[in-house]
Design an enzyme around this catalytic site. Structure first.
Site, PDB file in Angstrom:
ATOM      1  N   GLU A 129       0.823  -1.217   0.000  1.00 42.58           N
ATOM      2  CA  GLU A 129       0.000   0.000   0.000  1.00 42.58           C
ATOM      3  C   GLU A 129       0.855   1.265   0.000  1.00 42.58           C
ATOM      4  O   GLU A 129       0.448   2.289  -0.536  1.00 42.58           O
ATOM      5  CB  GLU A 129      -0.932   0.000   1.220  1.00 42.58           C
ATOM      6  CG  GLU A 129      -1.940   1.130   1.198  1.00 42.58           C
ATOM      7  CD  GLU A 129      -3.041   0.953   2.230  1.00 42.58           C
ATOM      8  OE1 GLU A 129      -3.405   1.968   2.842  1.00 42.58           O
ATOM      9  OE2 GLU A 129      -3.527  -0.177   2.426  1.00 42.58           O
TER      10      GLU A 129
ATOM     11  N   ASP B 296      -2.609  -2.925   2.997  1.00 40.47           N
ATOM     12  CA  ASP B 296      -2.971  -3.075   4.405  1.00 40.47           C
ATOM     13  C   ASP B 296      -4.089  -4.101   4.574  1.00 40.47           C
ATOM     14  O   ASP B 296      -5.020  -4.162   3.761  1.00 40.47           O
ATOM     15  CB  ASP B 296      -3.407  -1.729   4.991  1.00 40.47           C
ATOM     16  CG  ASP B 296      -2.208  -0.863   5.337  1.00 40.47           C
ATOM     17  OD1 ASP B 296      -1.077  -1.281   5.050  1.00 40.47           O
ATOM     18  OD2 ASP B 296      -2.418   0.233   5.891  1.00 40.47           O
TER      19      ASP B 296
ATOM     20  N   TYR C 137      -0.729  -4.729  14.192  1.00 38.03           N
ATOM     21  CA  TYR C 137      -1.596  -3.929  13.305  1.00 38.03           C
ATOM     22  C   TYR C 137      -2.616  -3.138  14.133  1.00 38.03           C
ATOM     23  O   TYR C 137      -3.383  -3.726  14.904  1.00 38.03           O
ATOM     24  CB  TYR C 137      -2.311  -4.862  12.332  1.00 38.03           C
ATOM     25  CG  TYR C 137      -3.107  -4.160  11.262  1.00 38.03           C
ATOM     26  CD1 TYR C 137      -2.470  -3.515  10.211  1.00 38.03           C
ATOM     27  CD2 TYR C 137      -4.491  -4.148  11.309  1.00 38.03           C
ATOM     28  CE1 TYR C 137      -3.201  -2.876   9.217  1.00 38.03           C
ATOM     29  CE2 TYR C 137      -5.240  -3.524  10.322  1.00 38.03           C
ATOM     30  CZ  TYR C 137      -4.580  -2.884   9.278  1.00 38.03           C
ATOM     31  OH  TYR C 137      -5.305  -2.244   8.305  1.00 38.03           O
TER      32      TYR C 137
END
Length: 933
Positions: free
Chosen positions: A8, A105, A327
């Site tokens: 990304e 992502d 994350y």
């Protein structure tokens, strides 16, 4: 044959190249015999806008072209990032590239970024999904060992498309329809609506209505001190007849009749003896659960004042750049059940003051199966935010604060509950019962991780009571009964912390942990998008930040009142949007069809547009007021937007200059042709408050080459008046100078030949405080006013000050600050903050906004107030994000409130970006404003 990996962001591509064996860089991508690694820069592809579909038909906003429902949504590269899109298109077309890995992502937006690139490039090559929860080398290798198939990701891709297309349908159609109906062709006015932003705005506005309509009620409480052999304790009177009911303000210690309270105080006079009994019980407080993003944002806002978007930016940097947390864009507060070995390893790697607590967890064997921590049923695509095995290095202050929150919570979660002894003591005086509670921490448990270990620690909410002894014989002497007169308070305004909770619960503030978990799936937006939603409402001037409070603007009020009037409440309903979000989550797991979802969105879009287009305000049912119009001598009617004469010649709007007008103020304006000065008008450009006099005048305007008379409401600041025509309210008997009211100011005039000249001016309202005429007189005769109490600063804080007249200008003088007192009753010494000596600065020129002198000193530009001992009111570093800010851009910033577009800034993640510098709302600093994508 090679595999193309698309990340990304460039920084993630670099990390992947490192983890896969230091893949060498070739131009703008990484490549070896096995892999080609490149990246997007966020969204590269978007849906075509109406004007891209048909410029002739949709280029101008017209009601008759609505609703716009494309049969099929077409894609287009985003102009600002087309070069990057073209690079990826070439790489995807390479003959030696036979497969693709989506490494964007791991979430809905990451899926959409890849899906749109894949579709627009018409790529047919097989692809797989890399799903990473940690950016460490180990985490990346684990994700590559468990690649997901395209079929497994179809539900997430469908949900991503539906999110994008539904936002387009509701946003484009709703915004165009409402803008045309509310503002017609007036340029610069846009009534923006959205699937998530409008119900979020409705939550904030409905709270404001609760506050506005709140009627305070008086109540009384009685407290008394009780003396026993080992000391004194305080008790609070308890009503014997109290029962819980629907009145949220009713409490066991509140009395609604003053005479009842006075009778209890009377019964406690003369130091009567009270009969004392007490009960002791043990209590526990369980350790809090691990963080998900929303909880982290909420607590960071409460502790440090970080806006939600800032917390997400910091967390993203800790995840991507420092690789120190997992994350962050997660809505889970649990870990996978097979994570216990990794947890033990992570605890063993923690350093600093957390090390001793982490070692205690390991040595005590507290990492064991526990459904509050390890629970596969509560882990979807991502798990709770926890530290990785990476050591904390090179963190800035904000990053260190947030990492400490995450790491400390991680360690605390595994600790046992904190244990308390709670003593409930009842003291009965002549049938009147007083209650006292004592709470003593007996075992700190998880609280030890936060340094809370003793009964004296205020943050533990502990209070030890003096113990009863044998000599007391269960009796205490009643002393110092006190009657407290209080009033009920309205509910508080939302902060970002409480609004995030309300968004998570689709408008319901839920405290219960299990219920909150169940509500999550019907929340407004996702953890990854909520911060942007709040920020968007602020940027579109629907919400203002007042310190930590979020306040809806009058623009928000106009929009929501109009949506209610046209019966388009579906778009304002948190429950409806929450249901749509639930369906999207179901779709991600293959339990709801894309076709059914879009059919529901199209139906709602068509219904909303038809209601807006067909709406006609019915003046016949409008409320008749007591305001008599000068145009026809008949009562004016209250309409949706204002007060209108029956002949249609005069309209006074409810919202003027960003301020809501009260009906009594409109009555004064119409009857006396002026009202004020009034405070609370909002500058559309700077969002600053100002006060002004309002005048209603009959003016002549040229319309179709004819002069037409028209009623007009205008601000009067006194700057256009002939001061010789003003009537003085005070004349100096010695010098003959005179004070007059002129618009929103007092002015001092003196003779200048045959005429008059102005020598001094001061506002009739300063910082939301009306200045009485007698204080204006004192400024002239004595040089300064008496101490005036109750000014309100730009930050919303009350303060007291003297107003001074110095060399024809007004200045402030502040009384000495009262010393802060510590627990021991002694004053706390203030640490002096080092200030720049702006008397030595080099003058650049004048500053319009904020008003003052633009100067430079050392490595910064400042605006100083020469008439206030060179007080600093604005500061801007000469070097921002690796770019030297040219002085001409600083001049433009303080003159126009906005610089030109400045390029080549470098973000904390190492990415280049372009931005404008704009003056912050409080005019004390500059902020970035990003060009549209």
């Amino acid at each position: 044959m090679k595999c193309l990996i698309i990340a990304e962001k460039p920084s993630v591509a670099t990390d992947l190249a490192r983890a896969l064996g230091k893949v060498p860089k070739q131009g703008d991508h990484f490549e070896n015999d096995e892999y080609v690694i490149s990246s997007a820069v966020g969204h590269l592809v978007g849906l075509q806008m109406p004007e891209d579909i048909d410029k002739k038909k949709y280029g101008f906003w017209r009601l008759e072209t609505l609703p716009i429902i494309p049969e099929e949504f077409e894609l287009m590269p985003i102009p600002d990032s087309k070069a990057r899109f073209d690079q990826l298109k070439k790489l995807l077309a390479r003959k030696d590239v036979t497969s693709v890995i989506n490494a964007c992502d791991a979430g809905r937006e990451g899926e959409l970024i890849f899906t749109y690139i894949y579709q627009l490039t018409k790529c047919k090559k097989p692809f797989k999904r890399l799903w990473m929860s940690s950016m460490t080398n180990e985490g990346i290798k684990l994700a590559f060992a468990n690649l997901r198939s395209a079929e497994q990701m179809q539900g997430l891709a469908d949900a991503a498309r539906c999110r994008s297309e539904s936002d387009w349908l509701i946003g484009i159609n709703g915004t165009r329809a409402l803008t045309k109906r509310m503002f017609g062709s007036r340029a610069g006015n846009v009534a923006s609506v959205g699937r998530v932003q409008t119900p979020t705005l409705a939550i904030v506005f409905n709270r404001e209505l609760e506050i506005r309509n709140f009627k305070p009620r008086d109540f009384w409480r009685v407290t008394a001190n009780f003396q026993i052999a080992k000391g004194v304790y305080e008790g609070t009177y308890q009503r014997p007849d109290f029962k819980k009911n629907d009145d949220e303000h009713d409490r066991v210690d509140r009395m609604w009749v003053k005479k009842t309270a006075e009778a209890i105080v009377a019964a406690c006079q003369g130091q009567p003896m009270a009969v004392v009994s007490e009960e002791k019980k043990a209590s526990t407080q369980t350790a809090p659960r691990l963080y998900d993003l929303t909880t982290l944002q909420r607590e960071a806002n409460g502790r440090f004042g970080f806006p939600a978007k800032r917390t997400l930016q910091i967390a993203q940097a800790l995840y991507e750049r420092h690789k120190m947390i997992t994350y962050p864009r997660t809505d889970s507060r649990a870990l996978p059940e097979d994570y216990m070995p990794l947890v033990r390893e992570t605890l063993g790697n923690l350093s600093g003051d957390l090390k001793v607590h982490a070692q205690r967890v390991l040595e005590s064997g507290w990492v064991h199966p526990n459904k509050r921590i390890f629970n596969n049923a509560q882990v979807s695509d991502h798990f709770a935010i926890i530290p990785t095995q990476h050591e904390a290095k090179n963190l800035d202050e904000s990053e260190a604060k947030l990492f400490d929150m995450i790491a400390r919570r991680f360690v605390a979660t595994f600790h046992p509950a904190a244990e308390f002894d709670i003593t409930t003591r009842l003291s009965v005086v002549a049938t009147h019962t007083f209650k006292t509670e004592g709470k003593v921490l007996t075992s700190p448990g998880w609280l030890a991780v936060y340094g809370k270990t003793t009964v004296d620690d205020d943050s533990v909410d502990s209070k030890a009571l003096p113990a009863l002894s044998v000599e007391d014989k269960n009796k205490a002497k009643t002393i110092d009964p006190v009657l407290h007169s209080e009033t009920t308070r309205p509910p508080p305004r939302y902060t970002e912390a409480t609004l995030l909770s309300a968004m998570e619960g689709a408008g319901k503030l839920v405290d219960d942990e299990e219920l909150a978990e169940a509500m999550k799936e019907r929340g407004l937006g996702t953890p990854a998008t909520r911060a942007d939603t709040i920020e968007g409402l602020v940027n579109q001037k629907y919400i203002d930040r007042n310190q930590r409070e979020l306040m809806p603007t009058t623009k928000a009020e106009q929009l929501l009142q109009f949506l209610t009037a046209v019966k388009a409440e579906e778009i304002t309903s948190p429950a409806m949007t929450g249901e749509w979000e639930f369906n999207l989550r179901q779709m991600e797991h293959g339990k709801f069809s894309r076709e059914a979802f879009m059919a529901e969105i199209v139906k709602e879009t068509k219904g909303m547009v038809e209601r807006v287009k067909g709406f006609e305000e019915d003046d016949s049912v409008a409320r008749m007021t007591e305001i008599i119009s000068p145009t026809d001598n008949k009562p004016m009617k209250e309409t949706l937007r204002g007060y209108k004469s029956q002949d249609g010649e005069l309209m006074v709007y409810k919202i003027i200059g960003g301020r809501r007008m009260e009906e009594a103020e409109v009555k004064d304006l119409v009857e006396k042709r002026q009202v004020g000065p009034l405070d609370g008008f909002i500058s559309n450009k700077t969002r600053n408050r100002f006060s002004a006099l309002l005048k209603l005048s009959l003016v002549e305007e040229l319309k179709k080459k004819e002069l037409v008379k028209k009623w007009k409401t205008e601000f009067d600041f006194g700057d256009k008046a002939d001061i010789s025509t003003l009537t003085p309210f005070w004349t100096d008997p010695t010098t003959g100078v005179q004070l007059c009211e002129n618009g929103s100011s007092y002015i001092l005039r003196e003779r200048d030949g045959e005429g008059w000249k102005q020598t001094f001016r001061v506002g009739r309202i300063m910082c939301q405080k009306a200045i009485p005429p007698e204080q204006a007189i004192k400024m002239v005769t004595d040089g300064k006013t008496e101490l005036i109490k109750g000014f309100i600063s730009k930050k919303g804080r009350p303060f007291d000050a003297f107003l001074k007249r110095e060399e024809g200008k007004m200045s402030w003088e502040f009384p000495p600050r009262a010393a802060k007192v510590g627990k021991d009753g002694k004053p706390i010494e203030r640490k002096a903050r080092a200030k720049a000596d702006l008397s030595k600065a080099t003058v650049i020129g004048e500053s319009k906004s904020p008003v003052g002198e633009l100067v430079e000193l050392g490595d910064a530009y400042y605006v100083r107030k020469p008439d206030q001992e060179n007080r600093q009111v604005f500061k801007l570093a000469k070097k921002l994000c690796d770019v030297e800010i040219p002085v001409e851009e600083v001049r433009r910033l303080v003159e126009e409130g906005r610089s030109n577009l400045i390029e080549n800034f470098i973000s904390k993640r190492g990415n280049k970006f372009s931005a404008y510098l704009v003056m912050a709302q409080k005019q004390d600093k500059a902020e970035f404003e990003f060009p549209p994508r």
